[in-house]
Design a protein around this motif. Structure first.
Motif: not given
Lengths: 133, 222
Positions: B87-116
């Protein structure tokens, strides 16, 4: 840094609502006590984010909203003196209070130059620019 | 001329969060946003969770840090689907970062997704990421006043974790006081005591399994 993200989100929202070329004078925002946003930090972030843009002189008017709780058992609504844990119990009994306010983060209004005043405002703006380096 | 609006400042974030939520629901993946201070044991908890649940359910992790991919590398040793977000200087994650990162996962194969989330008890609370639940994590070495000092996190959390219980005899931490603060702010939220370092995470695994099954059930109905 939280405040900078909020300022940037606010500017995005205003660009969409008012249009990027709108001649804004002021913007009103309501911040709930639970949001953890420091007013001075937000003012600073607002100025930093708009510095050098057509909105750099736009005033940010902040209004705070107190933490407000509601007791579902007796219907009482009250505002604890501070967002701290020992003031959340309702005297009527053990039913946990629910949040009735204090998590707001709302754009309330934006103020644009009225058409009559617009000429004056533009004149002042261009002369200020003219005085620049 | 004043133009009244009354619109949430984070509306754009919330719109993207809604898209994320829909994508997660369609893929039938249960999404947990884990929020806690730096050093409270978030990554260690996820490492232990991956270890325990290996072969039973498929887990993915999106991990946010201002800098380095150290946590991502730690988790990748135990998990095939990990994306590190810096996040650089960012102190939190936002929905857009999650959207872009989640696009790199195969969500259909997952049962649980953790966002740390980024280690921080304030800013991450305000940002909806599209998660099903936010989980607030504390550790006894931080002091017993941290729940009371962060009421917003207490109010939005579906579960609270108190880690490093093994350190309790060595630190100034009044367990009863901590519980009392939690009860005052959110009487309904479960609070689980863990010692991740010593593998004592059973209550968390049980909670996770129950929630995951519940979520799978509801998304099938929906």
């Amino acid at each position: 840094m939280h405040e900078l993200s909020i300022a940037e989100a606010l500017i995005d929202l205003l660009r969409r609502r008012a249009g990027p070329e709108a001649k804004l004078v002021s913007v009103g925002v309501r911040i709930g006590a639970l949001q953890g946003i420091d007013g001075q930090c937000l003012q600073f972030a607002w100025q930093a984010a708009l510095s050098g843009t057509n909105w750099q002189d736009v005033r940010l008017d902040l209004e705070s909203a107190p933490w407000t709780l509601h007791c579902p058992a007796c219907g009482r609504t009250w505002q604890p003196a501070a967002a701290i844990a020992d003031q959340t119990a309702c005297p009527c009994g053990p039913t946990p209070a629910t949040l009735a306010g204090g998590d707001e983060l709302d754009l309330l209004f934006y103020e644009v130059q009225t058409p009559a005043a617009s000429g004056v405002g533009e004149g002042v703006y261009s002369s200020t620019k003219g005085d620049g380096p | 001329m004043k133009v009244p609006v009354v619109e949430n400042v984070l509306k754009l974030n919330d719109e993207i969060a809604r898209l994320n939520r829909r994508a997660f629901q369609e893929a039938k993946v249960f999404v947990v946003d884990l929020i806690g201070s730096p050093g409270c044991g978030k990554t260690a908890l996820l490492e232990a969770t991956l270890e325990h649940l290996r072969g039973t359910i498929e887990i993915g992790v999106l991990v946010g840090d201002p800098a380095t991919s150290r946590d991502g590398q730690r988790l990748a040793r135990r998990c095939a689907q990990v994306v590190q977000i810096n996040t650089g200087n960012g102190c939190h994650l936002d929905a857009n970062q999650i959207r872009q990162a989640a696009a790199r996962l195969d969500l259909n194969r997952l049962d649980i997704l953790f966002i740390e989330n980024v280690g921080n008890l304030i800013c991450p609370v305000s940002f909806d990421l599209g998660q099903h639940v936010k989980v607030g994590m504390f550790s006894v070495s931080e002091g017993d006043d941290k729940a009371a000092k962060h009421p917003h996190l207490l109010l939005v959390s579906s579960l609270l974790l108190l880690n490093k219980m093994d350190l309790l005899p060595h630190v100034n931490f009044d367990l009863e006081h901590f519980h009392q603060d939690v009860r005052c702010l959110n009487a309904a939220v479960p609070l689980l005591e863990l010692s991740v370092k010593h593998g004592q995470i059973e209550p968390w695994l049980n909670w996770l399994t129950c929630q995951g099954q519940l979520q799978q059930g509801t998304s099938r109905v929906a």
